[in-house]
Design a protein around this motif. Sequence first.
Motif, PDB file in Angstrom:
ATOM      1  N   ALA A  57     -95.629  75.385  -0.082  1.00 25.95           N
ATOM      2  CA  ALA A  57     -95.810  74.093   0.569  1.00 25.95           C
ATOM      3  C   ALA A  57     -96.341  74.270   1.991  1.00 25.95           C
ATOM      4  O   ALA A  57     -97.158  73.477   2.464  1.00 25.95           O
ATOM      5  N   ALA A  58     -95.903  75.336   2.669  1.00 28.05           N
ATOM      6  CA  ALA A  58     -96.400  75.615   4.023  1.00 28.05           C
ATOM      7  C   ALA A  58     -97.897  75.898   4.003  1.00 28.05           C
ATOM      8  O   ALA A  58     -98.638  75.456   4.895  1.00 28.05           O
ATOM      9  N   ASP A  59     -98.352  76.638   2.998  1.00 30.94           N
ATOM     10  CA  ASP A  59     -99.788  76.913   2.869  1.00 30.94           C
ATOM     11  C   ASP A  59    -100.575  75.613   2.765  1.00 30.94           C
ATOM     12  O   ASP A  59    -101.649  75.455   3.369  1.00 30.94           O
TER      13      ASP A  59
ATOM     14  N   ALA B  63    -107.476  64.057   5.296  1.00 34.73           N
ATOM     15  CA  ALA B  63    -107.795  63.180   4.162  1.00 34.73           C
ATOM     16  C   ALA B  63    -107.134  63.673   2.887  1.00 34.73           C
ATOM     17  O   ALA B  63    -106.597  62.881   2.099  1.00 34.73           O
ATOM     18  N   ASP B  64    -107.165  64.983   2.652  1.00 31.48           N
ATOM     19  CA  ASP B  64    -106.562  65.542   1.437  1.00 31.48           C
ATOM     20  C   ASP B  64    -105.041  65.390   1.463  1.00 31.48           C
ATOM     21  O   ASP B  64    -104.427  65.077   0.435  1.00 31.48           O
ATOM     22  N   LEU B  65    -104.433  65.621   2.610  1.00 28.33           N
ATOM     23  CA  LEU B  65    -102.985  65.455   2.730  1.00 28.33           C
ATOM     24  C   LEU B  65    -102.577  64.007   2.482  1.00 28.33           C
ATOM     25  O   LEU B  65    -101.592  63.737   1.785  1.00 28.33           O
ATOM     26  N   ALA B  66    -103.343  63.080   3.041  1.00 21.20           N
ATOM     27  CA  ALA B  66    -103.046  61.659   2.839  1.00 21.20           C
ATOM     28  C   ALA B  66    -103.133  61.284   1.362  1.00 21.20           C
ATOM     29  O   ALA B  66    -102.294  60.527   0.847  1.00 21.20           O
ATOM     30  N   LYS B  67    -104.126  61.832   0.671  1.00 19.74           N
ATOM     31  CA  LYS B  67    -104.294  61.535  -0.753  1.00 19.74           C
ATOM     32  C   LYS B  67    -103.123  62.069  -1.562  1.00 19.74           C
ATOM     33  O   LYS B  67    -102.614  61.395  -2.476  1.00 19.74           O
ATOM     34  N   ILE B  68    -102.671  63.275  -1.248  1.00 21.56           N
ATOM     35  CA  ILE B  68    -101.532  63.872  -1.959  1.00 21.56           C
ATOM     36  C   ILE B  68    -100.273  63.049  -1.734  1.00 21.56           C
ATOM     37  O   ILE B  68     -99.536  62.730  -2.680  1.00 21.56           O
ATOM     38  N   ILE B  69    -100.024  62.685  -0.474  1.00 20.61           N
ATOM     39  CA  ILE B  69     -98.809  61.942  -0.134  1.00 20.61           C
ATOM     40  C   ILE B  69     -98.823  60.548  -0.744  1.00 20.61           C
ATOM     41  O   ILE B  69     -97.809  60.056  -1.241  1.00 20.61           O
ATOM     42  N   ARG B  70     -99.985  59.903  -0.737  1.00 20.94           N
ATOM     43  CA  ARG B  70    -100.109  58.563  -1.306  1.00 20.94           C
ATOM     44  C   ARG B  70     -99.999  58.597  -2.832  1.00 20.94           C
ATOM     45  O   ARG B  70     -99.323  57.768  -3.448  1.00 20.94           O
ATOM     46  N   THR B  71    -100.655  59.576  -3.468  1.00 22.93           N
ATOM     47  CA  THR B  71    -100.714  59.633  -4.930  1.00 22.93           C
ATOM     48  C   THR B  71     -99.395  60.086  -5.543  1.00 22.93           C
ATOM     49  O   THR B  71     -98.885  59.469  -6.479  1.00 22.93           O
ATOM     50  N   TYR B  72     -98.837  61.163  -5.028  1.00 20.27           N
ATOM     51  CA  TYR B  72     -97.649  61.759  -5.643  1.00 20.27           C
ATOM     52  C   TYR B  72     -96.336  61.283  -5.020  1.00 20.27           C
ATOM     53  O   TYR B  72     -95.277  61.440  -5.632  1.00 20.27           O
ATOM     54  N   GLY B  73     -96.403  60.725  -3.827  1.00 19.48           N
ATOM     55  CA  GLY B  73     -95.198  60.200  -3.204  1.00 19.48           C
ATOM     56  C   GLY B  73     -95.143  58.687  -3.213  1.00 19.48           C
ATOM     57  O   GLY B  73     -94.126  58.094  -2.871  1.00 19.48           O
ATOM     58  N   GLU B  74     -96.267  58.051  -3.589  1.00 20.44           N
ATOM     59  CA  GLU B  74     -96.380  56.588  -3.562  1.00 20.44           C
ATOM     60  C   GLU B  74     -95.902  56.058  -2.199  1.00 20.44           C
ATOM     61  O   GLU B  74     -95.180  55.079  -2.103  1.00 20.44           O
ATOM     62  N   GLU B  75     -96.343  56.765  -1.160  1.00 16.85           N
ATOM     63  CA  GLU B  75     -95.956  56.487   0.218  1.00 16.85           C
ATOM     64  C   GLU B  75     -97.039  55.665   0.901  1.00 16.85           C
ATOM     65  O   GLU B  75     -98.172  56.102   1.049  1.00 16.85           O
ATOM     66  N   LYS B  76     -96.673  54.432   1.324  1.00 13.63           N
ATOM     67  CA  LYS B  76     -97.670  53.548   1.937  1.00 13.63           C
ATOM     68  C   LYS B  76     -98.052  53.989   3.349  1.00 13.63           C
ATOM     69  O   LYS B  76     -99.068  53.550   3.889  1.00 13.63           O
ATOM     70  N   HIS B  77     -97.264  54.858   3.947  1.00 19.86           N
ATOM     71  CA  HIS B  77     -97.571  55.356   5.296  1.00 19.86           C
ATOM     72  C   HIS B  77     -98.286  56.712   5.237  1.00 19.86           C
ATOM     73  O   HIS B  77     -98.241  57.473   6.209  1.00 19.86           O
ATOM     74  N   ALA B  78     -98.943  57.012   4.124  1.00 16.11           N
ATOM     75  CA  ALA B  78     -99.528  58.340   3.901  1.00 16.11           C
ATOM     76  C   ALA B  78    -100.511  58.748   4.991  1.00 16.11           C
ATOM     77  O   ALA B  78    -100.507  59.899   5.447  1.00 16.11           O
TER      78      ALA B  78
ATOM     79  N   THR C  60     -92.522  62.094   1.007  1.00 15.67           N
ATOM     80  CA  THR C  60     -93.500  63.125   1.341  1.00 15.67           C
ATOM     81  C   THR C  60     -93.073  64.477   0.775  1.00 15.67           C
ATOM     82  O   THR C  60     -93.907  65.249   0.270  1.00 15.67           O
ATOM     83  N   PHE C  61     -91.788  64.780   0.840  1.00 24.50           N
ATOM     84  CA  PHE C  61     -91.271  66.006   0.218  1.00 24.50           C
ATOM     85  C   PHE C  61     -91.541  65.980  -1.287  1.00 24.50           C
ATOM     86  O   PHE C  61     -91.943  66.982  -1.868  1.00 24.50           O
ATOM     87  N   GLN C  62     -91.306  64.828  -1.912  1.00 22.92           N
ATOM     88  CA  GLN C  62     -91.570  64.699  -3.348  1.00 22.92           C
ATOM     89  C   GLN C  62     -93.043  64.959  -3.655  1.00 22.92           C
ATOM     90  O   GLN C  62     -93.374  65.704  -4.582  1.00 22.92           O
ATOM     91  N   ALA C  63     -93.917  64.347  -2.882  1.00 25.80           N
ATOM     92  CA  ALA C  63     -95.360  64.488  -3.117  1.00 25.80           C
ATOM     93  C   ALA C  63     -95.794  65.941  -2.989  1.00 25.80           C
ATOM     94  O   ALA C  63     -96.555  66.449  -3.828  1.00 25.80           O
ATOM     95  N   LEU C  64     -95.325  66.610  -1.970  1.00 30.38           N
ATOM     96  CA  LEU C  64     -95.712  67.994  -1.733  1.00 30.38           C
ATOM     97  C   LEU C  64     -95.193  68.901  -2.838  1.00 30.38           C
ATOM     98  O   LEU C  64     -95.901  69.788  -3.321  1.00 30.38           O
ATOM     99  N   ARG C  65     -93.956  68.660  -3.272  1.00 31.23           N
ATOM    100  CA  ARG C  65     -93.364  69.454  -4.352  1.00 31.23           C
ATOM    101  C   ARG C  65     -94.139  69.284  -5.663  1.00 31.23           C
ATOM    102  O   ARG C  65     -94.427  70.247  -6.370  1.00 31.23           O
ATOM    103  N   ILE C  66     -94.486  68.049  -5.983  1.00 29.76           N
ATOM    104  CA  ILE C  66     -95.241  67.773  -7.212  1.00 29.76           C
ATOM    105  C   ILE C  66     -96.594  68.473  -7.169  1.00 29.76           C
ATOM    106  O   ILE C  66     -97.033  69.077  -8.158  1.00 29.76           O
ATOM    107  N   PHE C  67     -97.254  68.420  -6.016  1.00 30.60           N
ATOM    108  CA  PHE C  67     -98.574  69.039  -5.876  1.00 30.60           C
ATOM    109  C   PHE C  67     -98.489  70.558  -5.990  1.00 30.60           C
ATOM    110  O   PHE C  67     -99.275  71.178  -6.722  1.00 30.60           O
ATOM    111  N   VAL C  68     -97.543  71.170  -5.284  1.00 29.50           N
ATOM    112  CA  VAL C  68     -97.409  72.629  -5.281  1.00 29.50           C
ATOM    113  C   VAL C  68     -97.155  73.159  -6.687  1.00 29.50           C
ATOM    114  O   VAL C  68     -97.704  74.198  -7.086  1.00 29.50           O
ATOM    115  N   ASN C  69     -96.356  72.445  -7.466  1.00 31.79           N
ATOM    116  CA  ASN C  69     -95.962  72.926  -8.791  1.00 31.79           C
ATOM    117  C   ASN C  69     -96.760  72.315  -9.943  1.00 31.79           C
ATOM    118  O   ASN C  69     -96.455  72.588 -11.105  1.00 31.79           O
ATOM    119  N   ASN C  70     -97.769  71.483  -9.598  1.00 32.33           N
ATOM    120  CA  ASN C  70     -98.618  70.877 -10.631  1.00 32.33           C
ATOM    121  C   ASN C  70     -97.758  70.151 -11.675  1.00 32.33           C
ATOM    122  O   ASN C  70     -98.011  70.228 -12.880  1.00 32.33           O
TER     123      ASN C  70
END
Length: 306
Positions: free
Chosen positions: A113-115, A123-138, A191-201
């Motif tokens: 996740a640190a990587d 832009a890529d971080l915002a997309k990950i947080i919005r898509t996988y975390g459903e976070e409106k403040h992405a 945001t933690f959820q989004a990052l975890r989902i992305f890292v582990n596909n």
Amino acid sequence: MTFGAGGHSSEILKCAENITMYALDRDPLALDIAKQLSGLHGNRIIPLEGKFSEITRLLDQHDVGLNSVDGVLLDAGCSSMQMDTAERGFSISKDGPLDMRMDSDRDPKQPTAADVVNALSEADLAKIIRTYGEEKHARKIARSIVEYRTTWQPITTTKEFAYVVSCAFSHREAKKQKDKLRRPVHTATKTFQALRIFVNNELNELVMGLEQVEKILKPGGKLAVITFHSLEDRIVKRFLRGIDYSEKYSMSIGEKMRENRTRDGDDNRPQRWKEINKKVLEPLEEDIIDNPRARSAKLRTAVKIH
């Protein structure tokens, strides 16, 4: 799928004698627990190290072929054991390295996740947080991450990451974060959820796992799936009802099912699954009080028809 710390497996073995249980997990620590538990149950648990997408190949190594499994319990997401171990980097409340890899060091090439947070663009971080975390403040959160790592230092720990995310929220916005029991929730939770989902596909693994489950279950075999957020549950619901994952959400379930059958040229195509409970099962209030992590759990069950 997955074994985790063996809680579900232990309960199943208590009420089902003379069964062989194949315990799948991508976490090497979970497999060690499975081996220990197997010794307490007459070696009826056979550990399988791998991902959802590898289940067919792993079972084949034990001469378990297609259409031969009686039942599958698929428990998606992160295990409590992983959440409770600070060194794994999943927890907001416990400080540790920002890792989040379910496989631990099994795949040295897998980014942590640190990587991800230190390398990707805003832009890529915002997309990950919005898509996988459903976070409106992405967008604000992504901007906060980039500003921090650029101005100060790379983000390396969970506590540091949670702080950076919280800086994107005003005091009023932070106070609005509540769970189902109306208790305060940390602003970094999504945001933690989004990052975890992305890292582990995780979502792709869930899709591939469901498709392989359909192959290994015998006709009449039962599937139970536990999910913990709407993205997972939406995938499971569409899979069981034969709806394409790309369909637009505004259509009703009946409309989607009919459109899928018509597109395939067979309006009378039989369903592959019969849902045991038409409505998703959710924990009762007393269940949530007893186990707060169950607050977002959803259970869907079905029988394979063909």
